[in-house]
Motif scaffolding. Structure first.
Motif, mmCIF file in Angstrom:
data_model
loop_
_atom_site.group_PDB
_atom_site.id
_atom_site.type_symbol
_atom_site.label_atom_id
_atom_site.label_comp_id
_atom_site.label_asym_id
_atom_site.label_seq_id
_atom_site.Cartn_x
_atom_site.Cartn_y
_atom_site.Cartn_z
ATOM 1 N N ILE A 27 1.129 -1.297 0.346
ATOM 2 C CA ILE A 27 -0.355 -0.046 -0.039
ATOM 3 C C ILE A 27 1.019 1.610 -0.428
ATOM 4 C CG2 ILE A 27 -2.019 1.224 1.146
ATOM 5 C CD1 ILE A 27 -2.959 -1.293 2.446
ATOM 6 N N GLY A 28 0.645 2.158 -0.911
ATOM 7 C CA GLY A 28 1.058 3.032 -1.006
ATOM 8 C C GLY A 28 0.460 4.381 -0.573
ATOM 9 N N MET A 29 0.907 5.250 0.506
ATOM 10 C CA MET A 29 0.197 6.255 1.167
ATOM 11 C C MET A 29 0.919 7.541 1.891
ATOM 12 S SD MET A 29 -2.802 4.026 3.727
ATOM 13 C CE MET A 29 -3.121 5.686 3.893
ATOM 14 N N ASN A 65 -2.430 1.690 -4.743
ATOM 15 C CA ASN A 65 -2.388 2.460 -4.542
ATOM 16 C C ASN A 65 -3.068 3.675 -4.275
ATOM 17 O OD1 ASN A 65 -1.084 4.790 -5.681
ATOM 18 N ND2 ASN A 65 -0.576 4.055 -8.092
ATOM 19 N N THR A 66 -2.926 4.028 -3.439
ATOM 20 C CA THR A 66 -3.611 5.649 -2.734
ATOM 21 C C THR A 66 -2.670 7.055 -1.945
ATOM 22 O OG1 THR A 66 -2.969 5.183 -0.311
ATOM 23 C CG2 THR A 66 -5.139 4.433 -1.315
ATOM 24 N N PHE A 67 -1.862 6.723 -3.287
ATOM 25 C CA PHE A 67 -0.649 8.259 -3.714
ATOM 26 C C PHE A 67 -1.703 9.493 -3.541
ATOM 27 C CE2 PHE A 67 2.911 5.502 -4.485
ATOM 28 C CZ PHE A 67 3.685 5.686 -3.298
ATOM 29 N N SER A 68 -1.247 10.768 -3.211
ATOM 30 C CA SER A 68 -2.322 11.539 -3.962
ATOM 31 C C SER A 68 -1.368 13.369 -3.212
ATOM 32 C CB SER A 68 -3.569 11.126 -2.903
ATOM 33 O OG SER A 68 -4.894 12.760 -3.318
ATOM 34 N N LEU A 69 -2.434 13.999 -3.522
ATOM 35 C CA LEU A 69 -1.148 15.281 -3.277
ATOM 36 C C LEU A 69 -1.877 16.217 -2.681
ATOM 37 C CD1 LEU A 69 0.369 16.625 -7.054
ATOM 38 C CD2 LEU A 69 1.360 15.157 -5.103
ATOM 39 N N LEU A 70 -3.866 15.951 -2.775
ATOM 40 C CA LEU A 70 -4.583 15.743 -1.349
ATOM 41 C C LEU A 70 -5.164 14.865 -0.740
ATOM 42 C CD1 LEU A 70 -6.467 17.870 -4.694
ATOM 43 C CD2 LEU A 70 -5.237 19.016 -2.917
ATOM 44 N N MET A 71 -4.812 14.021 -0.476
ATOM 45 C CA MET A 71 -5.602 13.023 0.724
ATOM 46 C C MET A 71 -4.346 12.211 1.027
ATOM 47 S SD MET A 71 -8.218 13.567 0.309
ATOM 48 C CE MET A 71 -9.804 12.731 0.990
ATOM 49 N N ASN A 72 -5.275 11.141 1.912
ATOM 50 C CA ASN A 72 -3.414 10.789 2.773
ATOM 51 C C ASN A 72 -2.958 11.852 3.540
ATOM 52 O OD1 ASN A 72 -5.121 8.347 1.799
ATOM 53 N ND2 ASN A 72 -3.857 8.993 -0.283
ATOM 54 N N THR A 74 -0.756 12.361 7.323
ATOM 55 C CA THR A 74 -0.756 11.710 8.634
ATOM 56 C C THR A 74 -2.156 11.300 9.229
ATOM 57 O OG1 THR A 74 1.542 13.285 8.124
ATOM 58 C CG2 THR A 74 0.877 11.852 10.535
ATOM 59 N N GLU A 75 -2.784 13.283 9.283
ATOM 60 C CA GLU A 75 -4.199 12.822 9.796
ATOM 61 C C GLU A 75 -5.149 11.442 9.825
ATOM 62 O OE1 GLU A 75 -4.428 15.903 7.559
ATOM 63 O OE2 GLU A 75 -2.921 15.779 8.878
ATOM 64 N N HIS A 76 -5.619 11.561 8.386
ATOM 65 C CA HIS A 76 -5.635 10.633 7.392
ATOM 66 C C HIS A 76 -5.462 9.065 7.471
ATOM 67 C CE1 HIS A 76 -6.898 14.081 4.492
ATOM 68 N NE2 HIS A 76 -7.824 13.778 5.126
ATOM 69 N N ILE A 77 -4.137 9.312 7.618
ATOM 70 C CA ILE A 77 -3.217 7.895 8.001
ATOM 71 C C ILE A 77 -3.680 7.516 9.790
ATOM 72 C CG2 ILE A 77 -0.665 6.456 8.368
ATOM 73 C CD1 ILE A 77 -0.328 8.021 5.532
ATOM 74 N N ASP A 78 -3.307 7.900 10.609
ATOM 75 C CA ASP A 78 -3.637 7.423 12.051
ATOM 76 C C ASP A 78 -5.243 7.293 11.542
ATOM 77 O OD1 ASP A 78 -1.163 9.008 12.739
ATOM 78 O OD2 ASP A 78 -1.616 10.803 12.928
ATOM 79 N N TYR A 79 -5.751 7.635 11.103
ATOM 80 C CA TYR A 79 -7.666 7.158 11.528
ATOM 81 C C TYR A 79 -7.702 5.449 10.917
ATOM 82 C CZ TYR A 79 -12.527 6.984 9.789
ATOM 83 O OH TYR A 79 -13.394 6.510 9.708
ATOM 84 N N PHE A 80 -7.534 5.787 9.948
ATOM 85 C CA PHE A 80 -7.086 4.314 8.781
ATOM 86 C C PHE A 80 -6.538 2.942 10.195
ATOM 87 C CE2 PHE A 80 -6.693 6.416 4.567
ATOM 88 C CZ PHE A 80 -7.589 6.375 4.168
ATOM 89 N N LEU A 81 -5.569 3.725 10.652
ATOM 90 C CA LEU A 81 -4.962 2.648 11.384
ATOM 91 C C LEU A 81 -5.824 2.386 12.682
ATOM 92 C CD1 LEU A 81 -1.172 3.738 11.377
ATOM 93 C CD2 LEU A 81 -2.474 1.526 10.401
ATOM 94 N N ARG A 82 -6.132 3.748 13.250
ATOM 95 C CA ARG A 82 -7.330 2.941 14.410
ATOM 96 C C ARG A 82 -9.188 2.629 14.209
ATOM 97 N NH1 ARG A 82 -5.447 8.739 15.649
ATOM 98 N NH2 ARG A 82 -7.852 9.163 13.979
#
Length: 88
Positions: A27-29, A65-72, A74-82
């Motif tokens: 997963i690329g983020m 592939n969830t690389f993005s200039l707008l999304m993902n 740090t706060e989004h990744i923290d939410y995904f992990l939680r």
């Protein structure tokens, strides 16, 4: 020398052997370096190359592939992990 592996090929073989039984998800983020900024959408990106290199008859990695200039961010990744994000 013909028939011998280069150092990189040996490392790739070790990786594919390690993951062939349990599978591999890549997963690329959270990195703008993974965003394809070329003029064509048909050019392979970082994750596509990585998935292709690690694909064998015994291993077919799942590439997300969830690389993005707008999304993902740090706060989004923290939410995904939680939230215990998983493939399902």
């Amino acid at each position: 020398m013909k028939g011998t592996f280069s150092m990189d090929e040996d490392k790739i073989k070790k990786l594919t052997d390690y993951y062939k039984n349990d599978g591999l998800t890549i997963i690329g983020m959270n990195d703008s370096q993974g965003v394809n900024t070329t003029s064509t959408i048909f050019k392979k990106g970082l994750l596509e190359y990585l998935g292709e290199i690690l694909t064998t008859d015994e291993l077919n990695p799942t590439v997300i592939n969830t690389f993005s200039l707008l999304m993902n961010k740090t706060e989004h990744i923290d939410y995904f992990l939680r939230s215990n994000l998983n493939l399902e």
